[in-house]
Design an enzyme around this catalytic site. Structure first.
Site, PDB file in Angstrom:
ATOM      1  N   ARG A  52      70.019  -6.844   8.132  1.00 30.23           N
ATOM      2  CA  ARG A  52      69.311  -8.046   8.613  1.00 30.23           C
ATOM      3  C   ARG A  52      69.789  -8.499   9.990  1.00 30.23           C
ATOM      4  NH1 ARG A  52      69.655  -9.779   2.906  1.00 30.23           N
ATOM      5  NH2 ARG A  52      67.612  -9.365   1.987  1.00 30.23           N
ATOM      6  N   GLU A  73      58.916  -0.367  38.349  1.00 29.21           N
ATOM      7  CA  GLU A  73      59.249  -1.669  37.764  1.00 29.21           C
ATOM      8  C   GLU A  73      59.927  -2.580  38.783  1.00 29.21           C
ATOM      9  OE1 GLU A  73      58.338  -2.781  34.904  1.00 29.21           O
ATOM     10  OE2 GLU A  73      58.091  -1.119  33.499  1.00 29.21           O
ATOM     11  N   HIS A 105      56.612   6.632  31.552  1.00 28.82           N
ATOM     12  CA  HIS A 105      56.233   5.227  31.416  1.00 28.82           C
ATOM     13  C   HIS A 105      56.128   4.537  32.774  1.00 28.82           C
ATOM     14  CE1 HIS A 105      55.889   1.168  29.894  1.00 28.82           C
ATOM     15  NE2 HIS A 105      56.984   0.817  30.536  1.00 28.82           N
ATOM     16  N   HIS A 134      49.597   1.524  29.434  1.00 30.11           N
ATOM     17  CA  HIS A 134      49.731   2.022  28.068  1.00 30.11           C
ATOM     18  C   HIS A 134      48.510   2.852  27.654  1.00 30.11           C
ATOM     19  CE1 HIS A 134      52.909  -1.202  26.751  1.00 30.11           C
ATOM     20  NE2 HIS A 134      53.389  -0.282  27.555  1.00 30.11           N
ATOM     21  N   LYS A 171      63.362  -7.183  24.102  1.00 26.92           N
ATOM     22  CA  LYS A 171      62.226  -6.533  23.460  1.00 26.92           C
ATOM     23  C   LYS A 171      62.658  -5.157  22.959  1.00 26.92           C
ATOM     24  CE  LYS A 171      58.110  -8.554  25.586  1.00 26.92           C
ATOM     25  NZ  LYS A 171      56.906  -8.283  26.389  1.00 26.92           N
ATOM     26  N   HIS A 219      50.914  -2.904  32.615  1.00 32.66           N
ATOM     27  CA  HIS A 219      51.197  -2.284  31.327  1.00 32.66           C
ATOM     28  C   HIS A 219      49.957  -2.118  30.446  1.00 32.66           C
ATOM     29  CE1 HIS A 219      55.239  -3.052  32.674  1.00 32.66           C
ATOM     30  NE2 HIS A 219      55.752  -2.504  31.608  1.00 32.66           N
ATOM     31  N   GLU A 266      57.494 -14.822  24.795  1.00 33.50           N
ATOM     32  CA  GLU A 266      56.160 -14.667  25.361  1.00 33.50           C
ATOM     33  C   GLU A 266      55.141 -15.586  24.688  1.00 33.50           C
ATOM     34  OE1 GLU A 266      53.469 -10.795  26.112  1.00 33.50           O
ATOM     35  OE2 GLU A 266      55.591 -10.509  26.599  1.00 33.50           O
ATOM     36  N   ARG A 315      56.267 -15.165  30.403  1.00 35.76           N
ATOM     37  CA  ARG A 315      56.822 -13.818  30.251  1.00 35.76           C
ATOM     38  C   ARG A 315      55.737 -12.751  30.271  1.00 35.76           C
ATOM     39  NH1 ARG A 315      61.711 -11.582  26.321  1.00 35.76           N
ATOM     40  NH2 ARG A 315      61.566  -9.447  27.100  1.00 35.76           N
ATOM     41  N   LYS A 348      63.916 -11.040  36.202  1.00 36.52           N
ATOM     42  CA  LYS A 348      63.547 -10.941  34.799  1.00 36.52           C
ATOM     43  C   LYS A 348      64.311 -11.966  33.962  1.00 36.52           C
ATOM     44  CE  LYS A 348      62.484  -7.991  30.958  1.00 36.52           C
ATOM     45  NZ  LYS A 348      62.287  -6.634  30.430  1.00 36.52           N
ATOM     46  N   ASN A 406      54.230  -8.030  32.119  1.00 36.00           N
ATOM     47  CA  ASN A 406      53.408  -6.921  31.637  1.00 36.00           C
ATOM     48  C   ASN A 406      52.447  -6.400  32.702  1.00 36.00           C
ATOM     49  OD1 ASN A 406      54.460  -6.970  28.953  1.00 36.00           O
ATOM     50  ND2 ASN A 406      53.176  -8.764  28.521  1.00 36.00           N
TER      51      ASN A 406
END
Length: 366
Positions: A120, A184, A266, A252, A142, A248, A236, A241, A226, A245
């Site tokens: 957990r 990036e 990527h 993606h 993330k 992206h 987000e 935030r 960042k 992206n």
């Protein structure tokens, strides 16, 4: 040395940036070891840096155990998550322990997610070894794996306890990987700082050829940018935030079209995605064509793809939009897009006509 704090209350942590830091990392990691063996998760491509890190831990009186995974995007999978979790449990990792993620974005994402669910939730440390991971994925918490439906669709927000960045490790990185990470870096200028984009135009070539001052300046700026955005909007939920992206959503879809493989890294997908986002914005009358052309020209000048043809994408507009509909940012049946009114003027648009996006993509050179 540069230390950038990520201010998140009880989950706050530091990002430490210093040339040669990997060989001295034991002093930073020893307080997190609790006198126990620390697990290091890495991949086959990072073995040379693994030896340096283990020597640093030994010098600080910390025992370590390495788990070496296959390299590549395919490692962010259910199968590798299960195998890694079992291995960490076999090593007796406790909730109060910290696992070290030594590698690029794939290792950081996988290890972070495994640590978010192991017993957990246990701690972890990011030691990123690629430019992309250093300026983006190692900071902000993330974590995720990929599935058949798309990229990063199974994951969690789980902040690291510490991020250690040694720019010198980039000297061993293939040129293509450095260029992919540079996408990036450029992103931060395109989001809200046109002056930094101009800095990239002037200094990007030096960064890519390995000039230490350019690399360290870009990493420090990117991490601070960042950290500021994550501190304002950790999960987000406020929209701020989401600006991270940029590129992206398009990117993606391009990765999906190329099978999430080494055909398109990527960062390369993000570069092409940013060029497409600015091109689409210009096609909708939101910004001057000259700004979109300037973005594409800079990406092209440093060897990054500036569109579908350069990215090796064959899917038509309808197929690419279908990939976008699996995006994790879908909200009440709508897909937020990151568009722009100019360089440094990115914004979120939740009412984009997907038909217009498909038509724009169909009109792009193949």
């Amino acid at each position: 040395m540069t230390i950038v704090p990520v201010a998140l209350g009880a989950r706050s942590y530091d990002v430490v940036i210093e040339a040669g830091l990997l060989a001295r990392a034991g002093d930073r990691l020893a307080p997190l070891s609790r006198g126990r063996t620390m697990a290091i998760v890495t991949d086959e491509n990072v073995r040379p840096h693994l030896a340096t890190l283990q020597a640093a831990l030994t010098a600080a009186g910390v025992a370590s155990e390495a788990i070496v995974l296959p390299p590549g995007e395919a490692t962010k999978s259910w199968a590798q998550l299960e195998a890694l979790s079992d291995r960490l449990l076999d090593l007796g990792v406790e909730r109060g322990d910290h696992v070290i993620a030594l590698g690029g974005g794939v290792i950081g994402d996988l290890v972070g997610f495994a640590c978010s669910i192991l017993k957990r939730g246990c701690g972890f440390v990011q030691v990123p070894t690629t430019l992309l991971a250093q300026v983006d994925s190692s900071v902000g918490g993330k974590t995720a794996i990929n599935t058949r439906a798309g990229k990063n669709l199974i994951g969690a927000f789980h902040q690291p306890a510490l991020v250690l960045i040694d720019p010198q490790v980039l000297d061993t990185l293939p040129d293509r990987q450095v260029r992919a990470g540079y996408a990036e870096v450029v992103k931060y200028g395109l989001i809200d700082d046109p002056a930094f984009f101009a800095w990239c135009e002037a200094n990007g070539p030096a960064l890519l050829t390995g000039v230490p001052e350019a690399r360290e300046a870009a990493i420090a700026y990117s991490v601070a940018a960042k950290a500021r955005i994550v501190g304002e909007d950790e999960r987000e939920t406020k929209g701020r935030r989401a600006l991270l992206n940029l590129g992206h959503t398009f990117g993606h879809a391009l990765e999906a079209d190329t099978g999430f493989s080494d055909k398109l890294l990527h960062g390369e997908a993000v570069a092409a995605g940013m060029a497409l986002a600015f091109g689409f914005s210009a096609s909708q009358g939101l910004m001057p064509e000259s700004d979109a052309d300037r973005v594409a020209a800079h990406l092209r000048s440093v060897g990054l793809p500036d569109g579908l043809a350069a990215a090796g994408v064959s899917g038509d507009g309808k197929a690419l939009v279908a990939h976008m509909l699996h995006d994790k940012k879908m909200d009440a049946g709508t897909l937020p897009f990151l568009l722009a009114r100019g360089i440094g003027e990115t914004f979120v648009d939740k009412q984009v006509d997907l038909g217009a996006v498909a038509a724009f993509l169909d009109a792009q050179p193949r």
